[in-house]
Design an enzyme around this catalytic site. Structure first.
Site, short mmCIF file in Angstrom:
data_model
loop_
_atom_site.label_atom_id
_atom_site.label_comp_id
_atom_site.label_asym_id
_atom_site.label_seq_id
_atom_site.Cartn_x
_atom_site.Cartn_y
_atom_site.Cartn_z
N SER A 54 0.84 -1.20 0.00
CA SER A 54 0.00 0.00 0.00
C SER A 54 0.88 1.26 0.00
O SER A 54 1.67 1.44 -0.91
CB SER A 54 -0.96 -0.04 1.19
N ASP A 88 -9.82 -4.13 -5.31
CA ASP A 88 -8.97 -3.09 -4.73
C ASP A 88 -9.02 -1.85 -5.61
O ASP A 88 -8.77 -1.93 -6.82
CB ASP A 88 -7.54 -3.61 -4.61
N HIS A 96 -7.84 -5.17 -0.73
CA HIS A 96 -6.76 -4.33 -0.21
C HIS A 96 -6.61 -4.60 1.30
O HIS A 96 -7.61 -4.63 2.01
CB HIS A 96 -7.09 -2.85 -0.44
#
Length: 298
Positions: A115, A268, A298
């Site tokens: 991320s 995501d 995610h």
């Protein structure tokens, strides 16, 4: 859940030039120098810690028989942007220079992040390509990375706009929070009102739904043109710089990047950032391994 201490690892808390790090060293002696992994955790630059990624780092060190350095960069808003990127860069430089002190081959070090940690990974690798005074990064691993803040209307943004836990709204809200900006700008940024037409034209060659494979575009509707708001652009200029949007780095930088592994997830909002970066790297003859998690979030 707190991680248990692993009997197969020696774990040390240190500072690399005032940046907190936790190092995971396999206890069994190695006949040769080990590989090294520098890990940047996710959390939008405002969440996460060394402790919250303890289990993951132990697992990587144990399963890959590598020395793992987990970087505990200070979070926003206590430390203003871009302190997080700069601390990741500082810790990386320190480890590259001192790797042999930890039994690591300096030519076999990778950077790994998820991320926002993937953002820091991409940015640090880009900033290091011009350095001649330290060893080169062997490879970078980007796990569902955030790589651009110009277009929040790509197919994955539309498809996963309301998918937990990172909705499209939350992604931009946390981004503005990370930068210390007024979060009431969120709707304008989501609409693209922060990007002048000249910048859109410049980067449409890289950030464009046309480059997303058709199988990922089911139900996609190209957004209508948006009125650019100069005051919003002025307030959010950082979004259009490579430190936050490494996807728009020039070819002269991208072509010098190390071998790359990109992991994307179907459910995501950031999926297409990874797909577009994959294309950019391949177009610049960088070796890319791509793994897509069909049922992944995610």
């Amino acid at each position: 859940l707190p991680a248990c201490r692993d009997s197969k690892l020696c774990i040390k808390d240190l500072h690399f030039d005032e940046v907190p790090v936790r190092i995971y060293l396999p206890r069994i002696p190695s006949a040769s120098k080990r590989r090294g992994v520098i890990f940047f955790h996710g959390g939008c630059g405002i969440f996460g810690s060394i402790r919250s990624y303890e289990r993951i780092c132990q697992y990587i060190a144990r399963k890959s028989d590598s020395v793992v350095v987990s970087v505990g960069y200070h979070l926003s808003p206590e430390r203003k942007y871009p302190s997080q990127t700069l601390e990741c860069l500082t810790a990386t430089e320190h480890f590259l220079k001192t790797a042999e002190n930890f039994g690591v081959d300096p030519d076999r070090i990778i950077i790994l992040g998820d991320s926002a940690g993937g953002t820091f990974t991409a940015t640090v690798c880009q900033e290091l390509v011009i350095r001649q005074d330290i060893p080169k990064i062997r490879a970078q691993v980007l796990i569902y990375p955030f790589l651009q803040a110009l277009n929040f209307n790509l197919p994955s943004h539309q498809k996963n706009a309301f998918t937990p836990f990172l909705t499209r709204d939350r992604a931009v809200y946390f981004l503005l929070k990370y930068l210390g900006k007024d979060c009431s700008l969120k709707e304008a940024v989501l609409a693209g009102s922060h990007v002048p037409e000249s910048i859109n034209l410049k980067y449409t060659k890289w950030i464009n739904s046309d480059f997303i494979p058709e199988r990922f575009k089911l139900g996609y509707k190209p957004p209508s043109s948006t009125l650019v708001l100069p005051q919003v652009h002025e307030e959010t200029k950082e979004l259009l710089r490579t430190r936050l949007s490494p996807l728009i780095a020039e070819d002269a930088v991208v072509c010098r990047l190390p071998d790359t592994c990109i992991i994307t997830c179907e459910h995501d909002v950031l999926r297409d950032d990874g797909l577009l970066y994959k294309k950019r790297l391949e177009d610049n003859n960088v070796k890319v391994a791509w793994y897509h998690v069909e049922e992944g979030f995610h």
